[in-house]
Design an enzyme around this catalytic site. Structure first.
Site, PDB file in Angstrom:
ATOM      1  N   ARG A  12       0.793  -1.223   0.000  1.00  0.00           N
ATOM      2  CA  ARG A  12       0.000   0.000   0.000  1.00  0.00           C
ATOM      3  C   ARG A  12       0.827   1.276   0.000  1.00  0.00           C
ATOM      4  O   ARG A  12       0.297   2.349   0.281  1.00  0.00           O
ATOM      5  CB  ARG A  12      -0.923   0.029   1.226  1.00  0.00           C
ATOM      6  CG  ARG A  12      -1.996  -1.050   1.250  1.00  0.00           C
ATOM      7  CD  ARG A  12      -2.788  -0.950   2.541  1.00  0.00           C
ATOM      8  NE  ARG A  12      -3.956  -1.820   2.542  1.00  0.00           N
ATOM      9  CZ  ARG A  12      -4.830  -1.870   3.547  1.00  0.00           C
ATOM     10  NH1 ARG A  12      -4.635  -1.128   4.620  1.00  0.00           N
ATOM     11  NH2 ARG A  12      -5.869  -2.678   3.480  1.00  0.00           N
ATOM     12  N   CYS A  13       2.111   1.207  -0.291  1.00  0.00           N
ATOM     13  CA  CYS A  13       2.980   2.369  -0.089  1.00  0.00           C
ATOM     14  C   CYS A  13       2.499   3.605  -0.832  1.00  0.00           C
ATOM     15  O   CYS A  13       2.588   4.724  -0.326  1.00  0.00           O
ATOM     16  CB  CYS A  13       4.414   2.038  -0.484  1.00  0.00           C
ATOM     17  SG  CYS A  13       4.640   1.578  -2.211  1.00  0.00           S
ATOM     18  N   GLY A  14       1.974   3.430  -2.068  1.00  0.00           N
ATOM     19  CA  GLY A  14       1.504   4.581  -2.820  1.00  0.00           C
ATOM     20  C   GLY A  14       0.297   5.231  -2.184  1.00  0.00           C
ATOM     21  O   GLY A  14       0.189   6.463  -2.120  1.00  0.00           O
ATOM     22  N   ALA A  17       1.326   7.099   0.906  1.00  0.00           N
ATOM     23  CA  ALA A  17       1.922   8.391   0.533  1.00  0.00           C
ATOM     24  C   ALA A  17       0.832   9.398   0.167  1.00  0.00           C
ATOM     25  O   ALA A  17       0.910  10.577   0.533  1.00  0.00           O
ATOM     26  CB  ALA A  17       2.891   8.204  -0.629  1.00  0.00           C
TER      27      ALA A  17
END
Length: 232
Positions: A12-14, A17
């Site tokens: 889920r990093c995007g 962010a």
């Protein structure tokens, strides 16, 4: 407040962010990370939270955060560099895909370690004291900040070839702390995102990757986010 560090090993990093960028935009109301994931899945942008398309991220940001989202193509260097620096000086966040090293900083792994970060500011070494519209830090002489909502001319930006003259204040979803990243390292990492990770390709999970692959979806692209009512 939800903590981004609750998902250290998820894809889920995007979206983390983007969620952090939403807080920087000061948009009315708050959008939870789970809501961002839900909408992204419903729109077909992602299968489980991964985002391999900056264009899809722009559409998601506009729908969920109610902000302006400008897709920047052609890399962070050249004529785009001044646009990025002025955007950050104006107090607006920048979303950047890049390859993540072991210490979360940018590296070059051909997209195999593709990750997302949000930049909230810039630190620049300049030759002269900035023009009116800036105020000196009360604790660090020689450090100047733009005055919020004040008219100010951008400083004379360092040459792109000047090493170590520009740093991005950046944060990503595996840490709650900001880091200073050399602009050229971020630029170079963003510009070499070409391949889908072999490890991801064989992990048994389903990913949404745009036509043209990682190179078409991420390489040389970034997202400039502004409040909806912002005018240039």
């Amino acid at each position: 407040m939800e903590r981004a560090t609750e998902w250290p090993f998820s894809p889920r990093c995007g979206l983390v962010a983007l969620w952090m960028a939403g807080a920087l935009l000061s948009t009315p109301g708050s959008v939870s990370l789970e809501r961002l994931v839900q909408v992204a899945v419903e729109r077909g942008y992602t299968a489980q939270g991964e985002m391999f398309s900056v264009a899809d991220m722009a559409k998601l940001a506009q729908e969920t955060l109610g902000c302006q989202a400008e897709l920047l193509c052609g890399g962070l260097g050249g004529p785009n560099r001044d646009r990025v620096l002025q955007h950050l000086i104006s107090g607006h966040p920048l979303l950047i895909p890049y390859d993540e090293d072991f210490n979360h900083e940018p590296c070059q792994k051909k997209g195999h370690k593709a990750h997302w970060a949000v930049s909230a500011g810039v630190l620049m070494g300049v030759q002269r004291v900035p023009s009116p519209g800036y105020i000196e830090d009360s604790e660090l002489p020689g450090l100047f900040h733009p005055v919020p909502d004040a008219c100010h001319q951008p400083p004379s930006f360092p040459e792109e070839s000047s090493p170590g003259a520009v740093f991005l204040l950046s944060k990503q979803g595996k840490s709650w702390h900001y880091q200073l990243w050399d602009y050229s390292q971020v630029r170079d990492s963003n510009l070499q995102l070409t391949d889908f990770s072999p490890a991801r390709a064989t992990d048994g999970r389903v990913y949404v990757v745009p036509a043209g692959g990682v190179q078409a979806g991420l390489c040389g692209q970034a997202l400039l986010l502004r409040p909806q009512k912002w005018s240039h």
